[in-house]
Scaffold this motif. Structure first.
Motif, mmCIF file in Angstrom:
data_model
loop_
_atom_site.group_PDB
_atom_site.id
_atom_site.type_symbol
_atom_site.label_atom_id
_atom_site.label_comp_id
_atom_site.label_asym_id
_atom_site.label_seq_id
_atom_site.Cartn_x
_atom_site.Cartn_y
_atom_site.Cartn_z
ATOM 1 N N ALA A 281 -1.578 -9.136 -9.823
ATOM 2 C CA ALA A 281 -1.762 -7.711 -9.499
ATOM 3 C C ALA A 281 -0.634 -6.893 -10.114
ATOM 4 O O ALA A 281 -0.853 -5.881 -10.789
ATOM 5 N N GLN A 285 -0.063 -3.838 -13.322
ATOM 6 C CA GLN A 285 0.647 -2.559 -13.159
ATOM 7 C C GLN A 285 1.769 -2.467 -14.210
ATOM 8 O O GLN A 285 1.962 -1.426 -14.854
ATOM 9 N N PHE A 292 0.117 3.371 -21.099
ATOM 10 C CA PHE A 292 -0.261 4.789 -20.971
ATOM 11 C C PHE A 292 0.358 5.426 -19.747
ATOM 12 O O PHE A 292 0.689 4.758 -18.775
ATOM 13 N N ASN A 438 6.391 4.824 -9.783
ATOM 14 C CA ASN A 438 5.599 3.933 -8.922
ATOM 15 C C ASN A 438 6.209 2.523 -8.883
ATOM 16 O O ASN A 438 5.506 1.518 -8.966
ATOM 17 N N SER A 440 7.775 -0.859 -7.705
ATOM 18 C CA SER A 440 7.395 -1.745 -6.598
ATOM 19 C C SER A 440 8.155 -3.050 -6.767
ATOM 20 O O SER A 440 8.812 -3.262 -7.793
ATOM 21 N N HIS A 634 -6.072 -0.437 -7.678
ATOM 22 C CA HIS A 634 -5.258 -0.464 -6.467
ATOM 23 C C HIS A 634 -5.703 -1.469 -5.398
ATOM 24 O O HIS A 634 -4.864 -1.971 -4.654
ATOM 25 N N VAL A 637 -3.689 -4.844 -4.567
ATOM 26 C CA VAL A 637 -2.402 -4.960 -3.864
ATOM 27 C C VAL A 637 -2.631 -5.203 -2.366
ATOM 28 O O VAL A 637 -3.369 -4.454 -1.734
ATOM 29 N N VAL A 659 4.441 -3.895 1.693
ATOM 30 C CA VAL A 659 4.685 -3.529 0.295
ATOM 31 C C VAL A 659 5.358 -2.159 0.228
ATOM 32 O O VAL A 659 6.233 -1.925 -0.602
ATOM 33 N N PHE A 699 -1.528 1.335 2.931
ATOM 34 C CA PHE A 699 -0.292 2.069 2.635
ATOM 35 C C PHE A 699 -0.476 3.045 1.475
ATOM 36 O O PHE A 699 0.172 4.082 1.430
ATOM 37 N N LEU A 700 -1.392 2.723 0.562
ATOM 38 C CA LEU A 700 -1.606 3.656 -0.551
ATOM 39 C C LEU A 700 -2.424 4.879 -0.122
ATOM 40 O O LEU A 700 -2.373 5.920 -0.758
ATOM 41 N N VAL A 717 -3.592 7.887 -2.423
ATOM 42 C CA VAL A 717 -3.679 7.518 -3.846
ATOM 43 C C VAL A 717 -5.124 7.173 -4.232
ATOM 44 O O VAL A 717 -5.540 7.366 -5.376
ATOM 45 N N ARG A 724 -8.400 12.441 -10.247
ATOM 46 C CA ARG A 724 -7.860 12.393 -11.620
ATOM 47 C C ARG A 724 -8.980 12.104 -12.627
ATOM 48 O O ARG A 724 -9.032 12.702 -13.699
ATOM 49 N N ARG A 728 -10.281 14.609 -15.706
ATOM 50 C CA ARG A 728 -10.278 14.196 -17.111
ATOM 51 C C ARG A 728 -11.683 14.041 -17.665
ATOM 52 O O ARG A 728 -11.876 13.553 -18.779
HETATM 53 C C1 HEM Z 1 3.007 -0.568 -5.018
HETATM 54 C C2 HEM Z 1 2.043 -0.453 -5.866
HETATM 55 C C3 HEM Z 1 1.516 0.847 -6.453
HETATM 56 C C4 HEM Z 1 1.834 2.138 -6.177
HETATM 57 C C5 HEM Z 1 2.847 2.662 -5.178
HETATM 58 C C6 HEM Z 1 1.012 2.980 -7.037
HETATM 59 C C7 HEM Z 1 1.001 4.353 -7.036
HETATM 60 C C8 HEM Z 1 0.278 5.166 -7.863
HETATM 61 C C9 HEM Z 1 0.228 6.604 -7.826
HETATM 62 C C10 HEM Z 1 0.981 7.467 -6.833
HETATM 63 C C11 HEM Z 1 -0.572 7.022 -8.820
HETATM 64 C C12 HEM Z 1 -0.996 8.451 -9.090
HETATM 65 C C13 HEM Z 1 -0.322 9.179 -10.191
HETATM 66 C C14 HEM Z 1 -0.993 10.516 -10.401
HETATM 67 O O1 HEM Z 1 -2.060 10.573 -11.024
HETATM 68 O O2 HEM Z 1 -0.458 11.533 -9.934
HETATM 69 C C15 HEM Z 1 -1.028 5.859 -9.505
HETATM 70 C C16 HEM Z 1 -1.826 5.873 -10.620
HETATM 71 C C17 HEM Z 1 -2.272 4.755 -11.247
HETATM 72 N N1 HEM Z 1 -2.092 3.453 -10.846
HETATM 73 FE FE1 HEM Z 1 -0.971 2.814 -9.296
HETATM 74 N N2 HEM Z 1 0.250 2.171 -7.817
HETATM 75 C C18 HEM Z 1 0.526 0.871 -7.489
HETATM 76 C C19 HEM Z 1 -0.036 -0.243 -8.022
HETATM 77 C C20 HEM Z 1 -0.907 -0.239 -9.069
HETATM 78 C C21 HEM Z 1 -1.510 -1.403 -9.634
HETATM 79 C C22 HEM Z 1 -1.330 -2.847 -9.158
HETATM 80 C C23 HEM Z 1 -2.263 -0.977 -10.661
HETATM 81 C C24 HEM Z 1 -3.056 -1.905 -11.537
HETATM 82 C C25 HEM Z 1 -3.386 -1.676 -12.759
HETATM 83 C C26 HEM Z 1 -2.148 0.462 -10.770
HETATM 84 C C27 HEM Z 1 -2.764 1.280 -11.709
HETATM 85 C C28 HEM Z 1 -2.711 2.648 -11.744
HETATM 86 C C29 HEM Z 1 -3.322 3.461 -12.785
HETATM 87 C C30 HEM Z 1 -4.125 2.951 -13.977
HETATM 88 C C31 HEM Z 1 -3.031 4.785 -12.483
HETATM 89 C C32 HEM Z 1 -3.387 6.002 -13.330
HETATM 90 C C33 HEM Z 1 -2.248 6.334 -14.271
HETATM 91 C C34 HEM Z 1 -2.513 7.525 -15.145
HETATM 92 O O3 HEM Z 1 -3.284 8.385 -14.748
HETATM 93 O O4 HEM Z 1 -1.971 7.627 -16.273
HETATM 94 N N3 HEM Z 1 -1.317 0.877 -9.768
HETATM 95 N N4 HEM Z 1 -0.512 4.728 -8.893
#
Ligand code: HEM
Length: 950
Positions: A281, A285, A292, A438, A440, A634, A637, A659, A699-700, A717, A724, A728
């Motif tokens: 997982a 991330q 990107f 982000n 972790s 997400h 996780v 987490v 939590f998310l 989230v 989002r 887009r």
């Molecule tokens: C503790 C773990 C994680 C946290 C706290 C977290 C938090 C976040 C948050 C807050 C955003 C939103 C950003 C925004 O658009 O304003 C985001 C976007 C995203 N997250 Fe996570 N995330 C976590 C784990 C993961 C995991 C495991 C993946 C797996 C691929 C992931 C993939 C993504 C993707 C693809 C986006 C979109 C990014 C973008 O728009 O460019 N995240 N995440």
């Protein structure tokens, strides 16, 4: 992949003629005699992953025939494409092509190659201004065969403008082509700007199919009526109803916060994948942070917007939520988020060609703030600001700075951000690294591991230098190419950059040959992914040789679209994409494989050799917005991490750590307290969350976001994932599938896995979730006079209309409105061992191949002249020397996989724990059993592991 299969098909043809006595072989003869399916000329005639009845019977017997009527791809029902139970009696395996099992696997590979060819043909849409040339072609060359674009030149304002040629023809050379540049320029030496930071995200869907919310054309209006908007259906309502993990004992979970003192008695229910662990997982991330980002230093535009919790459908009509309903849903109307940045929002120009009108770009565009290359930019930086956070070791500047902060832990840990570092206040206390957002425990883990790996490579290089100071290191400076650079001549900067190349290539190899085959755990995908790296003909030099003779023309240089794209893709699977063009032999095509007997003419002074192995298929490389969508993973996780202690008892769970308590600065603290070895063990043994509905981390949904100063101070989230995508302009689920060459659904019921027995509990659960989809997205009375798409047609050739085959004027499900992140999680019917859905996978087929095909450092510039000889060998051997795994896992002789090697090197305490592990992303204590088994049972020695008691 086709190379192997075309040879196979010849064998089949002969066998058919010999009258082999197997019932399905008559069908095989019929389908082979009918010839191979032609690649579609028009997008409405695409393959869609569906085969003829005789083909299905030949490859999978009656089961495959019976499932042809579903929207899902057929290959997953062929012989031997799942576990042991999918095998037909008789021989199976890689080389038994004539057997039913061989036909099943070869057939699946053939289907997948068709998909890749058609994806390359129909799904590339650039936003940077080159799309018109793609459609029209230029100077006698077809658009898809174009290799150089004006739009990929460096602008006058770029500091390297003069160095690449200024106003004249631009060509990167000298120092600029030695290694991966900070901003990502000059990977393609003739298109300096491609893939660099700030370039626009591309699209994989027709430009006029984007932004359905804007209702810009008749088809979109017919498809969605007036039902869509940024807030419609309500994102937080979708999140709470369709994504929330249901808890059997909510008090033990405490919304993901666990129990005081990290008590092991805490428990948060989540649906688990038995064949994929928490390390997997966080790996993805970690990857997305390289590829990107839409955010700039962790934030978006200044304006804030609502994220829903305002309205829901009630009896088919949208009504505001009452305070009781808000309470019951547990959502928050006062949440706010910053609006996404828009690069270009004015109406796009149009052009006409061949009697059709085209948009020159999508109605709105956004920038990729990262470099798009697989260049480990999350570790090393992608612009000046991020680079300032990356610390080099003053004692040896070829190394990254690691401070030993834990007793008995020789490897050291990354330093923490200092007040003088550029940072967002919420990152305080985290490790200093290029991409800190982000953060972790998983990010802390991988950043430390790869910093150690970087330094171990430098150590090995220094050791070699001490042993053979005067020997040629293999490295060359393109600015002074004839000078031999001996080991002792290599500067710290040169070694730092070579180590970055090595680490990036190792990461790409881990992802391609270790992570993905475990994400898609079955034989066709194992062969397919290994083909991308090593080639299908790795073990068949004679066939490879024959193939090279057949390929007399260099498809890569052809001005003809078919040769430059379709044939290129097909034949590249013979030798593999990695290393394409890194050897040049007289009169041999670009596909030539390394042959020590022949004289290698590859020359760093020749730009065609340096750059000759890349192919962008007519569209400059960047990730499409749709790729970001399908990486919204997400649900992987868990809420609580089951913490273990390697020295005391690997089988015992000592604490359940939320987490969210290991996020941002707390991650670093937790890492220093627990240590890399214990965190590796804990995340390596724990199963990750299935990508399915009602399985997102609690939590998310309640993530503290103090920087936004909203009424709640939190953000959901999951709701944000939906918003989002809408911002887009990602098409909604059904049109998304049509655009990608997959069959659409006719109703929500189509989501139910047709293979399940009628009375199974799984089917009952799926039916329940479909009920909620109905509730959230609703129905409408259909109008058969409204055509809704031009991407596909019905099987009988008629236009697809608003009724989707149902009777005109009846109520139909609003299946067209389903958001992609909802639809992809609702795909209960999946190929065996697929942690993701087939819709997500379709996006990966195209983009996972492209990010290798387009990158010079993974193709023609994968050479000792850039990597050093030691680095070149390190990537090929997964470390200082090649090591083979014992036995034949899943029937194959394999090397010890690259992440397993990296982990044992960087965290030597793990050697015993990892010894029986084949793939570092498979839960470490699981018995892998036979042929792609998904069973959840402990391996020898782990019988007392508590994770197997639940
Ligand atoms: C503790 C773990 C994680 C946290 C706290 C977290 C938090 C976040 C948050 C807050 C955003 C939103 C950003 C925004 O658009 O304003 C985001 C976007 C995203 N997250 Fe996570 N995330 C976590 C784990 C993961 C995991 C495991 C993946 C797996 C691929 C992931 C993939 C993504 C993707 C693809 C986006 C979109 C990014 C973008 O728009 O460019 N995240 N995440």
């Amino acid at each position: 992949m086709v190379a192997r299969v075309s040879i196979v098909s010849l064998i089949l043809l002969v066998a058919g003629g010999c009258g082999v006595q197997q019932p399905e072989l008559a069908d095989c003869t019929a389908y082979v005699a009918g010839g191979f399916r032609k690649i579609a000329e028009d997008r409405s005639q695409r393959f869609l992953g569906k085969v003829q009845e005789d083909t299905a019977r030949c490859r999978g017997g009656e089961k495959a025939v019976a499932l042809r009527g579903t929207p899902w791809t057929d290959w997953q029902n062929y012989w031997a494409t799942a576990d042991d139970s999918s095998k037909a009696p008789g021989p199976s395996g890689d080389h038994v092509h004539l057997s039913p099992n061989g036909r099943g696997i070869d057939g699946a590979l053939l289907d997948l190659e068709y998909q890749r060819i058609e994806l390359i043909k129909f799904n590339l849409f650039d936003n940077n201004g080159t799309y018109e040339q793609y459609v029209r072609g230029r100077a006698g060359a077809d658009g898809p065969a174009l290799k150089v674009w004006e739009q990929m030149r460096l602008a006058k304002s770029n500091p390297y403008y003069a160095a690449v040629g200024g106003d004249g023809p631009q060509l990167c050379r000298g120092e600029l082509i030695r290694a991966r540049t900070l901003t990502g320029i000059c990977n393609d030496i003739r298109n300096p700007l491609m893939g660099s930071n700030g370039q626009l995200f591309a699209r994989n869907v027709e430009l006029d199919a984007t932004f359905p919310e804007l209702g810009n054309n008749e088809l979109v209006k017919n498809r969605h009526g007036d039902r869509l908007g940024l807030q419609n259906p309500d994102p937080q309502v979708i999140s709470r109803k369709l994504f929330t993990r249901i808890q059997s004992a909510p008090e033990k979970c405490n919304e993901g916060l666990g129990l005081p003192g990290n008590s092991p008695q805490a428990s948060c229910d989540y649906k688990k994948a038995p064949f994929f662990n928490v390390l997997a997982a966080f790996w993805i991330q970690f990857m997305t942070h390289d590829w990107f980002s839409h955010l700039d230093e962790g934030h978006n535009d200044t304006q804030l917007m609502s994220t829903g919790c305002a309205a829901q459908l009630d009896g088919g009509v949208e009504k505001p939520l009452t305070p009781e309903q808000v309470k019951q849903l547990n959502c928050r109307p006062e949440d706010r988020i910053d609006k996404g940045y828009v690069a270009a929002g004015a109406k796009p120009a149009t052009f006409s060609y061949g009697g059709k009108e085209y948009l020159s770009r999508a109605p709105k565009t956004t920038e990729n703030k990262n470099t798009a290359w697989w260049d480990a930019s999350q570790l090393y930086g992608f612009d000046d600001i991020s680079r300032r956070r990356v610390k080099r070791d003053p004692k040896d500047p070829a190394k990254l700075l690691l401070l030993t902060e834990r007793a008995g832990d020789a490897g050291g840990y990354l330093p923490v951000l200092q007040a003088s570092d550029p940072m967002n206040p919420q990152w305080a206390g985290q490790e200093a690294t290029a991409f800190p957002d982000n953060w972790s425990i998983g990010m802390s883990f991988y950043h430390n591991v790869f910093a150690r790996e970087h330094n171990l490579f430098v150590d090995a290089f220094r050791k070699q230098t001490a042993a053979t100071p005067d020997q040629d290191s293999g490295l060359r400076n393109p600015a002074n190419p004839d000078r031999v650079i001996r080991y002792k001549d290599v500067s710290a900067d040169e070694l730092f950059e070579a180590a970055r190349l090595v680490v990036s290539a190792q990461i790409a190899k881990i992802h391609t040959t270790e992570w993905t085959p475990q994400l898609l755990y079955d034989e066709p995908l194992d062969l397919g992914m290994n083909a991308n790296w090593y080639g299908l003909l790795k073990d068949s030099p004679l066939v490879a040789e024959a193939l090279e003779k057949v390929v007399v023309n260099n498809f890569g240089k052809s001005p003809d679209a078919k040769r430059a794209t379709q044939w290129y893709s097909v034949f590249a699977s013979g030798p593999g994409i990695f290393g394409l063009g890194n050897h040049v032999y007289a009169d041999d095509p670009v596909f030539a494989r390394f042959d020590p007997k022949k004289k290698d003419l590859w020359d760093i002074k020749n730009p065609d050799h340096v750059n000759g192995g890349v192919n962008h298929f007519g569209s400059p490389f960047n990730f499409p917005e749709e790729f970001v969508t399908v990486y919204r993973l997400h649900p992987l996780v868990p809420d609580l991490i089951e913490f273990r202690d390697l020295k005391r008892d690997a089988n015992g769970i000592r604490a359940k750590i939320p987490v969210v308590e290991t996020a941002r600065g707390k991650a670093t603290q937790a890492m220093h307290e627990g240590g890399l070895a214990n965190w590796a063990l804990s995340m390596g043994r724990q199963r990750l969350g299935l990508l399915t509905l009602q399985n997102d981390p609690l939590f998310l949904q309640n993530l503290p976001m103090p920087r936004l100063s909203s009424g709640s101070g939190k953000i959901d989230v999951v709701a944000l994932d939906i918003i989002r995508d809408r911002e887009r302009g990602v098409p909604r689920f059904n049109e998304f599938r049509r655009q990608y060459g997959l069959k659409p659904l006719r109703s929500f019921d189509d989501f139910i896995d047709p293979r399940l027995p009628k009375d199974s509990p799984e089917r009952a659960e799926q039916q329940k979730l479909i009920g909620i989809l109905h509730e959230v997205y609703g129905q409408h009375r259909c109008d058969a006079s409204k055509v809704i798409t031009k991407a596909q047609r019905n099987d009988d050739g008629t236009a697809i209309n608003d009724c989707l085959g149902h009777t005109n004027g009846t109520m139909v499900d609003n299946i067209e409105d389903v958001d992609v992140v909802v639809g992809m999680l609702a795909e209960f019917a999946r190929p065996h061992g697929f942690a993701i859905s087939e819709t997500q996978f379709q996006v990966f087929i195209l983009n996972a191949s492209r990010r290798l095909f387009s990158d010079r450092f993974f193709t023609s510039s994968f050479r000792p002249e850039f990597y050093t000889q030691l680095g070149f060998d390190w990537v090929n051997n997964n470390g200082p020397e090649k090591m083979m795994e014992k036995g034949r896992p899943n029937g194959h002789e394999i090397e010890v996989m690259p992440l397993k090697r990296v982990l044992v090197r960087t965290i030597p305490e793990l050697a015993d724990e990892l010894a029986p592990v084949i793939n570092a992303f498979d839960p470490w204590a699981r018995d892998r059993g036979e042929y792609y088994s998904l069973q959840w049972k402990p391996r020898k020695g782990a019988e007392s592991d508590e994770a197997f008691k639940r």
